[in-house]
Design a protein around this motif. Structure first.
Motif, PDB file in Angstrom:
ATOM      1  N   SER A 144      25.842  27.196  42.802  1.00  0.00           N
ATOM      2  CA  SER A 144      25.192  25.926  42.472  1.00  0.00           C
ATOM      3  C   SER A 144      25.008  25.765  40.972  1.00  0.00           C
ATOM      4  CB  SER A 144      23.823  25.860  43.166  1.00  0.00           C
ATOM      5  OG  SER A 144      22.988  26.921  42.711  1.00  0.00           O
ATOM      6  N   LEU A 145      24.519  24.593  40.603  1.00  0.00           N
ATOM      7  CA  LEU A 145      24.160  24.293  39.226  1.00  0.00           C
ATOM      8  C   LEU A 145      22.638  24.365  39.108  1.00  0.00           C
ATOM      9  CD1 LEU A 145      25.375  23.088  36.469  1.00  0.00           C
ATOM     10  CD2 LEU A 145      24.390  20.935  37.269  1.00  0.00           C
ATOM     11  N   PRO A 146      22.105  25.187  38.195  1.00  0.00           N
ATOM     12  CA  PRO A 146      20.650  25.231  38.014  1.00  0.00           C
ATOM     13  C   PRO A 146      20.071  23.837  37.793  1.00  0.00           C
ATOM     14  CG  PRO A 146      21.673  27.019  36.812  1.00  0.00           C
ATOM     15  CD  PRO A 146      22.802  26.158  37.317  1.00  0.00           C
ATOM     16  N   PHE A 245      42.290  35.522  45.401  1.00  0.00           N
ATOM     17  CA  PHE A 245      41.160  34.686  45.793  1.00  0.00           C
ATOM     18  C   PHE A 245      40.845  33.695  44.669  1.00  0.00           C
ATOM     19  CE2 PHE A 245      40.174  38.284  48.682  1.00  0.00           C
ATOM     20  CZ  PHE A 245      40.139  37.568  49.867  1.00  0.00           C
ATOM     21  N   ASN A 246      40.573  32.455  45.049  1.00  0.00           N
ATOM     22  CA  ASN A 246      40.344  31.390  44.074  1.00  0.00           C
ATOM     23  C   ASN A 246      39.070  30.634  44.380  1.00  0.00           C
ATOM     24  OD1 ASN A 246      42.705  30.936  42.030  1.00  0.00           O
ATOM     25  ND2 ASN A 246      43.675  31.558  43.954  1.00  0.00           N
ATOM     26  N   GLN A 247      37.947  31.267  44.069  1.00  0.00           N
ATOM     27  CA  GLN A 247      36.647  30.632  44.245  1.00  0.00           C
ATOM     28  C   GLN A 247      36.378  29.672  43.091  1.00  0.00           C
ATOM     29  OE1 GLN A 247      33.407  33.403  44.309  1.00  0.00           O
ATOM     30  NE2 GLN A 247      31.918  31.878  44.973  1.00  0.00           N
ATOM     31  N   VAL A 248      35.753  28.550  43.395  1.00  0.00           N
ATOM     32  CA  VAL A 248      35.308  27.634  42.344  1.00  0.00           C
ATOM     33  C   VAL A 248      34.063  28.230  41.697  1.00  0.00           C
ATOM     34  CG1 VAL A 248      34.502  25.300  41.818  1.00  0.00           C
ATOM     35  CG2 VAL A 248      36.265  25.652  43.566  1.00  0.00           C
ATOM     36  N   THR A 249      34.103  28.404  40.393  1.00  0.00           N
ATOM     37  CA  THR A 249      33.003  29.045  39.665  1.00  0.00           C
ATOM     38  C   THR A 249      32.029  27.992  39.127  1.00  0.00           C
ATOM     39  OG1 THR A 249      34.213  28.996  37.575  1.00  0.00           O
ATOM     40  CG2 THR A 249      34.555  30.923  39.000  1.00  0.00           C
ATOM     41  N   PRO A 250      30.819  28.417  38.733  1.00  0.00           N
ATOM     42  CA  PRO A 250      29.839  27.463  38.195  1.00  0.00           C
ATOM     43  C   PRO A 250      30.326  26.720  36.959  1.00  0.00           C
ATOM     44  CG  PRO A 250      28.750  29.501  38.791  1.00  0.00           C
ATOM     45  CD  PRO A 250      30.225  29.760  38.913  1.00  0.00           C
ATOM     46  N   ARG A 251      31.328  27.246  36.285  1.00  0.00           N
ATOM     47  CA  ARG A 251      31.821  26.561  35.094  1.00  0.00           C
ATOM     48  C   ARG A 251      32.323  25.153  35.415  1.00  0.00           C
ATOM     49  NH1 ARG A 251      37.051  27.836  31.521  1.00  0.00           N
ATOM     50  NH2 ARG A 251      36.644  26.373  29.833  1.00  0.00           N
ATOM     51  N   PHE A 252      32.912  24.974  36.605  1.00  0.00           N
ATOM     52  CA  PHE A 252      33.359  23.631  36.986  1.00  0.00           C
ATOM     53  C   PHE A 252      32.173  22.673  37.047  1.00  0.00           C
ATOM     54  CE2 PHE A 252      34.221  20.447  40.325  1.00  0.00           C
ATOM     55  CZ  PHE A 252      35.266  19.767  39.699  1.00  0.00           C
ATOM     56  N   LEU A 253      31.068  23.116  37.652  1.00  0.00           N
ATOM     57  CA  LEU A 253      29.871  22.276  37.738  1.00  0.00           C
ATOM     58  C   LEU A 253      29.299  22.007  36.348  1.00  0.00           C
ATOM     59  CD1 LEU A 253      28.123  23.931  40.831  1.00  0.00           C
ATOM     60  CD2 LEU A 253      29.575  21.888  40.794  1.00  0.00           C
ATOM     61  N   GLU A 254      29.381  23.003  35.453  1.00  0.00           N
ATOM     62  CA  GLU A 254      28.891  22.822  34.087  1.00  0.00           C
ATOM     63  C   GLU A 254      29.704  21.758  33.353  1.00  0.00           C
ATOM     64  OE1 GLU A 254      27.288  27.416  33.415  1.00  0.00           O
ATOM     65  OE2 GLU A 254      29.107  26.709  32.405  1.00  0.00           O
ATOM     66  N   TYR A 311      27.423  13.421  42.526  1.00  0.00           N
ATOM     67  CA  TYR A 311      28.085  14.643  42.979  1.00  0.00           C
ATOM     68  C   TYR A 311      27.212  15.867  42.725  1.00  0.00           C
ATOM     69  CZ  TYR A 311      31.411  18.542  42.880  1.00  0.00           C
ATOM     70  OH  TYR A 311      32.037  19.747  43.088  1.00  0.00           O
ATOM     71  N   LEU A 312      26.683  15.979  41.511  1.00  0.00           N
ATOM     72  CA  LEU A 312      25.894  17.162  41.157  1.00  0.00           C
ATOM     73  C   LEU A 312      24.588  17.248  41.931  1.00  0.00           C
ATOM     74  CD1 LEU A 312      26.430  17.322  37.296  1.00  0.00           C
ATOM     75  CD2 LEU A 312      27.418  18.817  39.031  1.00  0.00           C
ATOM     76  N   SER A 313      24.067  16.104  42.359  1.00  0.00           N
ATOM     77  CA  SER A 313      22.812  16.133  43.127  1.00  0.00           C
ATOM     78  C   SER A 313      22.973  16.908  44.430  1.00  0.00           C
ATOM     79  CB  SER A 313      22.337  14.704  43.414  1.00  0.00           C
ATOM     80  OG  SER A 313      23.222  14.046  44.317  1.00  0.00           O
TER      81      SER A 313
END
Length: 335
Positions: A144-146, A245-254, A311-313
């Motif tokens: 998630s995004l803090p 493995f290709n997980q979406v990392t928090p950097r995308f949300l950032e 989206y971020l919500s």
């Protein structure tokens, strides 16, 4: 009558590496929202555990002697097969990176078999484990995004640079960018020095434009950037390290939180589907597509902030806490 156990604490690492910054943000929010104690891992206890695990090789006997007590949440940065005294019947681990091969699964199962619940942050890994008849009690609990990085629908950004390379950039895009600059010699972009703890930012023309120390400064650079690149971790040169493995990392949300337009390279899998990546950026699969998309994004005048905010919500940490409480209830665990 149902017999509930109680979750009372978060067992937190003492490591200072920058890669743990987001993890500590999650822990802080979860602690405040759920009134859980954050307990730093004791160095003496860590040393004792190490003797039991490595020198004495008595980890299984140790687990037989562990009494029932309240439960702790433990973020595991990288799943491994080495037996650990921390993974007890009183621990709920949250696995962030999972790069194990099929022939390592039995050791992984053995390592985590005592835990009452194992949370998997990657939808791709979660599906992989289900497909391999994982005997553990697993659940999907996404990254998630803090909350304090969420985006207001009225946010306004002062985009100083068309493009900035933030963090480690996949050579896949660096090669494309080099070709692009040969065809567009006037194009100027920003890149940082390699030291992530004391990073200077320069343009490709050699002009110094910023100095970033720490996470807040990095986020400021991101908010001043119109376009940035994003790749999932298991592609190209990195694929052997991550076992594809290709997980979406928090950097995308950032990047979304910073109001960036994203050019991305990623496969279609359960995790990229979960984060709806194709609604923000199509996979760039050739130089021709790269050049076309970069030209299009350079011409865009307005960032779709309302779309980004909505989206971020759905992906802020407090929303994940609601899901977490449901998972606890399903497993007879209370706060």
């Amino acid at each position: 009558m149902k017999n509930y156990k109680r979750l009372t604490s978060i067992s937190s690492s003492t490591l200072k590496a920058s890669s743990f910054d987001t993890l500590y943000e999650w822990e802080k929010i979860i602690s405040e929202k759920l009134n859980l104690k954050i307990e730093k891992q004791n160095k003496v206890i860590t040393w004792i555990y190490r003797q039991i695990e490595v020198r004495l090789k008595m980890r299984d006997l140790f687990h037989c002697l562990v009494p029932n007590s309240s439960i702790s949440l433990l973020f595991v940065m990288k799943a491994n097969t080495q037996k650990s005294c921390r993974l007890t019947k009183n621990t709920i681990p949250v696995i962030i990176d999972f790069w194990l091969a099929e022939n390592q699964l039995n050791s992984f199962y053995s390592n985590f078999k005592h835990c009452p619940l194992v949370l998997i942050t990657s939808a791709e890994v979660y599906q992989f484990l289900l497909d391999h008849n994982c005997p553990l009690n697993i659940a999907h609990w996404p990254l998630s995004l803090p909350d304090y990085h969420k985006l207001s629908p009225d946010a306004v950004f002062d985009k100083k640079w068309d493009l900035a390379l933030l963090g480690r950039t996949n050579p896949y895009f660096l090669n494309f960018l080099e070709r692009y600059c040969e065809k567009h010699p006037d194009f100027e972009y920003v890149l940082g020095t390699n030291n992530i703890d004391n990073r200077f930012f320069y343009t490709n023309k050699g002009k110094k434009v910023g100095h970033a120390i720490g996470r807040d400064a990095y986020l400021d650079i991101l908010r001043a950037t119109k376009i940035s690149f994003y790749t999932t971790p298991g592609l190209d040169l990195a694929k052997t390290e991550t076992n594809f493995f290709n997980q979406v990392t928090p950097r995308f949300l950032e990047l979304i939180s910073g109001g960036c337009l994203v050019m991305a390279h990623y496969p279609k899998n359960a995790d990229t589907d979960y984060y709806e990546m194709d609604s923000f950026c199509k996979d760039i699969d050739s130089y021709e597509e790269f050049e076309k998309q970069l030209d299009i994004l350079r011409d865009i005048k307005a960032i779709p902030i309302k779309k980004y905010s909505e989206y971020l919500s759905k992906h802020i940490t407090s929303q994940r806490i609601n899901l977490f409480l449901k998972l606890l209830e399903q497993n007879l665990i209370k706060i």
